[in-house]
Design a protein around this motif. Sequence first.
Motif, PDB file in Angstrom:
ATOM      1  N   GLU A  97      -3.234  19.127   9.543  1.00  0.00           N
ATOM      2  CA  GLU A  97      -3.550  18.822   8.190  1.00  0.00           C
ATOM      3  C   GLU A  97      -4.727  17.419   8.184  1.00  0.00           C
ATOM      4  OE1 GLU A  97      -1.054  17.346   4.303  1.00  0.00           O
ATOM      5  OE2 GLU A  97      -0.121  17.049   5.969  1.00  0.00           O
ATOM      6  N   GLU A  98      -5.377  17.534   7.252  1.00  0.00           N
ATOM      7  CA  GLU A  98      -6.390  16.741   7.262  1.00  0.00           C
ATOM      8  C   GLU A  98      -6.568  15.966   5.808  1.00  0.00           C
ATOM      9  OE1 GLU A  98     -10.232  18.025   9.855  1.00  0.00           O
ATOM     10  OE2 GLU A  98      -9.749  19.137   7.952  1.00  0.00           O
ATOM     11  N   PHE A  99      -6.612  14.794   5.608  1.00  0.00           N
ATOM     12  CA  PHE A  99      -6.820  14.069   4.336  1.00  0.00           C
ATOM     13  C   PHE A  99      -8.118  13.327   3.964  1.00  0.00           C
ATOM     14  CE2 PHE A  99      -2.408  13.180   6.317  1.00  0.00           C
ATOM     15  CZ  PHE A  99      -1.798  13.908   5.611  1.00  0.00           C
ATOM     16  N   TRP A 100      -8.538  13.563   2.755  1.00  0.00           N
ATOM     17  CA  TRP A 100      -9.749  12.841   2.267  1.00  0.00           C
ATOM     18  C   TRP A 100      -9.186  11.762   1.296  1.00  0.00           C
ATOM     19  CZ3 TRP A 100     -14.666  15.542   0.347  1.00  0.00           C
ATOM     20  CH2 TRP A 100     -15.660  14.748  -0.297  1.00  0.00           C
ATOM     21  N   TYR A 101      -9.210  10.468   1.548  1.00  0.00           N
ATOM     22  CA  TYR A 101      -8.692   9.475   0.628  1.00  0.00           C
ATOM     23  C   TYR A 101      -9.583   9.195  -0.549  1.00  0.00           C
ATOM     24  CZ  TYR A 101      -5.212   8.961   4.371  1.00  0.00           C
ATOM     25  OH  TYR A 101      -4.219   9.393   5.250  1.00  0.00           O
ATOM     26  N   GLU A 104      -6.562  13.919  -1.111  1.00  0.00           N
ATOM     27  CA  GLU A 104      -6.759  15.668  -0.953  1.00  0.00           C
ATOM     28  C   GLU A 104      -6.084  15.979   0.454  1.00  0.00           C
ATOM     29  OE1 GLU A 104     -10.406  17.483  -1.729  1.00  0.00           O
ATOM     30  OE2 GLU A 104     -10.640  16.361  -3.682  1.00  0.00           O
ATOM     31  N   SER A 105      -5.378  17.099   0.549  1.00  0.00           N
ATOM     32  CA  SER A 105      -4.822  17.611   1.752  1.00  0.00           C
ATOM     33  C   SER A 105      -5.337  18.815   2.247  1.00  0.00           C
ATOM     34  CB  SER A 105      -3.161  17.516   1.525  1.00  0.00           C
ATOM     35  OG  SER A 105      -2.869  18.055   2.656  1.00  0.00           O
ATOM     36  N   ASP A 106      -5.909  19.033   3.444  1.00  0.00           N
ATOM     37  CA  ASP A 106      -6.155  20.447   3.727  1.00  0.00           C
ATOM     38  C   ASP A 106      -5.666  20.796   4.972  1.00  0.00           C
ATOM     39  OD1 ASP A 106      -7.930  22.915   3.626  1.00  0.00           O
ATOM     40  OD2 ASP A 106      -9.272  21.719   4.858  1.00  0.00           O
ATOM     41  N   LYS A 107      -5.160  21.776   4.873  1.00  0.00           N
ATOM     42  CA  LYS A 107      -4.417  22.734   6.028  1.00  0.00           C
ATOM     43  C   LYS A 107      -5.264  23.862   6.677  1.00  0.00           C
ATOM     44  CE  LYS A 107       0.228  20.747   4.924  1.00  0.00           C
ATOM     45  NZ  LYS A 107       1.572  21.147   4.609  1.00  0.00           N
ATOM     46  N   SER A 108      -6.219  23.938   6.232  1.00  0.00           N
ATOM     47  CA  SER A 108      -6.751  25.323   6.490  1.00  0.00           C
ATOM     48  C   SER A 108      -7.442  25.493   7.829  1.00  0.00           C
ATOM     49  CB  SER A 108      -8.028  25.609   5.392  1.00  0.00           C
ATOM     50  OG  SER A 108      -9.019  24.411   5.643  1.00  0.00           O
ATOM     51  N   GLY A 109      -7.295  24.193   8.733  1.00  0.00           N
ATOM     52  CA  GLY A 109      -8.094  24.254   9.772  1.00  0.00           C
ATOM     53  C   GLY A 109      -6.778  24.591  10.874  1.00  0.00           C
ATOM     54  N   GLY A 110      -5.528  24.420  10.418  1.00  0.00           N
ATOM     55  CA  GLY A 110      -4.300  24.662  11.059  1.00  0.00           C
ATOM     56  C   GLY A 110      -3.624  23.321  11.215  1.00  0.00           C
ATOM     57  N   VAL A 147       0.838  -1.154   0.047  1.00  0.00           N
ATOM     58  CA  VAL A 147       0.075   0.041  -0.016  1.00  0.00           C
ATOM     59  C   VAL A 147       1.019   1.060  -0.054  1.00  0.00           C
ATOM     60  CG1 VAL A 147      -1.794   1.203   1.214  1.00  0.00           C
ATOM     61  CG2 VAL A 147      -1.815  -1.245   1.125  1.00  0.00           C
ATOM     62  N   LYS A 148       0.544   2.200  -1.117  1.00  0.00           N
ATOM     63  CA  LYS A 148       1.579   3.383  -1.014  1.00  0.00           C
ATOM     64  C   LYS A 148       0.364   4.449  -1.260  1.00  0.00           C
ATOM     65  CE  LYS A 148       5.443   2.076  -1.130  1.00  0.00           C
ATOM     66  NZ  LYS A 148       6.263   2.411  -0.103  1.00  0.00           N
ATOM     67  N   CYS A 149       0.531   5.641  -0.644  1.00  0.00           N
ATOM     68  CA  CYS A 149      -0.316   6.638  -0.425  1.00  0.00           C
ATOM     69  C   CYS A 149       0.535   8.135  -0.953  1.00  0.00           C
ATOM     70  CB  CYS A 149      -0.776   6.841   0.803  1.00  0.00           C
ATOM     71  SG  CYS A 149      -2.285   7.995   0.898  1.00  0.00           S
ATOM     72  N   LYS A 150      -0.413   9.054  -1.465  1.00  0.00           N
ATOM     73  CA  LYS A 150       0.509  10.199  -1.941  1.00  0.00           C
ATOM     74  C   LYS A 150      -0.616  11.265  -1.884  1.00  0.00           C
ATOM     75  CE  LYS A 150       3.125  11.705  -5.948  1.00  0.00           C
ATOM     76  NZ  LYS A 150       4.270  11.927  -5.334  1.00  0.00           N
ATOM     77  N   ARG A 151      -0.487  12.394  -1.717  1.00  0.00           N
ATOM     78  CA  ARG A 151      -1.481  13.776  -1.546  1.00  0.00           C
ATOM     79  C   ARG A 151      -1.315  13.831  -3.006  1.00  0.00           C
ATOM     80  NH1 ARG A 151       2.164  14.091   2.449  1.00  0.00           N
ATOM     81  NH2 ARG A 151       1.594  14.968   4.564  1.00  0.00           N
ATOM     82  N   ILE A 152      -2.669  14.491  -3.405  1.00  0.00           N
ATOM     83  CA  ILE A 152      -2.985  14.703  -4.993  1.00  0.00           C
ATOM     84  C   ILE A 152      -2.179  15.452  -5.746  1.00  0.00           C
ATOM     85  CG2 ILE A 152      -4.852  15.445  -6.418  1.00  0.00           C
ATOM     86  CD1 ILE A 152      -6.953  13.782  -4.773  1.00  0.00           C
ATOM     87  N   LYS A 153      -1.816  16.736  -4.877  1.00  0.00           N
ATOM     88  CA  LYS A 153      -0.879  17.964  -5.709  1.00  0.00           C
ATOM     89  C   LYS A 153       0.501  17.710  -5.225  1.00  0.00           C
ATOM     90  CE  LYS A 153      -5.153  20.877  -5.919  1.00  0.00           C
ATOM     91  NZ  LYS A 153      -5.669  22.101  -5.577  1.00  0.00           N
TER      92      LYS A 153
END
Length: 167
Positions: free
Chosen positions: A162-166, A154-160, A54-60
């Motif tokens: 980091e969060e991921f949506w797989y 997807e990665s989001d850091k807007s809330g301070g 299993v490998k995982c990568k941030r989309i951008k």
Amino acid sequence: MDISELKNKLSDIKRMGYVVTKRKGNTGVGYTLETLLRIKENNLQAPDLGNIEVKCKRIKSTSRMTMFTFNKSVWKIEQKELIKQYGYMDKKGQLALRSTIKNKPNNRGFFVKVEQDAVRLYHKDGLRLVEWQLEDLIEDLKKKLSNVLLVHAESDKSGGQEEFWYK
């Protein structure tokens, strides 16, 4: 876990939406997914799930992905000595050595040479640093990477934090 169960778990994780990272930094995306899948973190030469790696990568993300790690027997110089000799102070004020290496010397003087029996890492001063036997590389690739599952997030850091949506 069989492939059907894995597909179901991945669908469940996707439906969760954004999930707070379980670890800061580059490895957070993979570590968080493995935690959700209940895969124990390891640096073994074997795949994560039976015959699936299993490998995982941030989309951008444009960063490179580590496919597998090597044992200490490949080093021809003590790693601490290598860092002392060629390292630099990082942003935290710690001695570090991170480098992308190709077949021509990079800005730190490192380069890789594919030879008849091995792939070798050299420094431009002539010092041989690492040596991977081709037989061993091929065997490791076959064992660990014959079936790779790549999950994008997807990665989001807007809330301070980091969060991921797989996806």
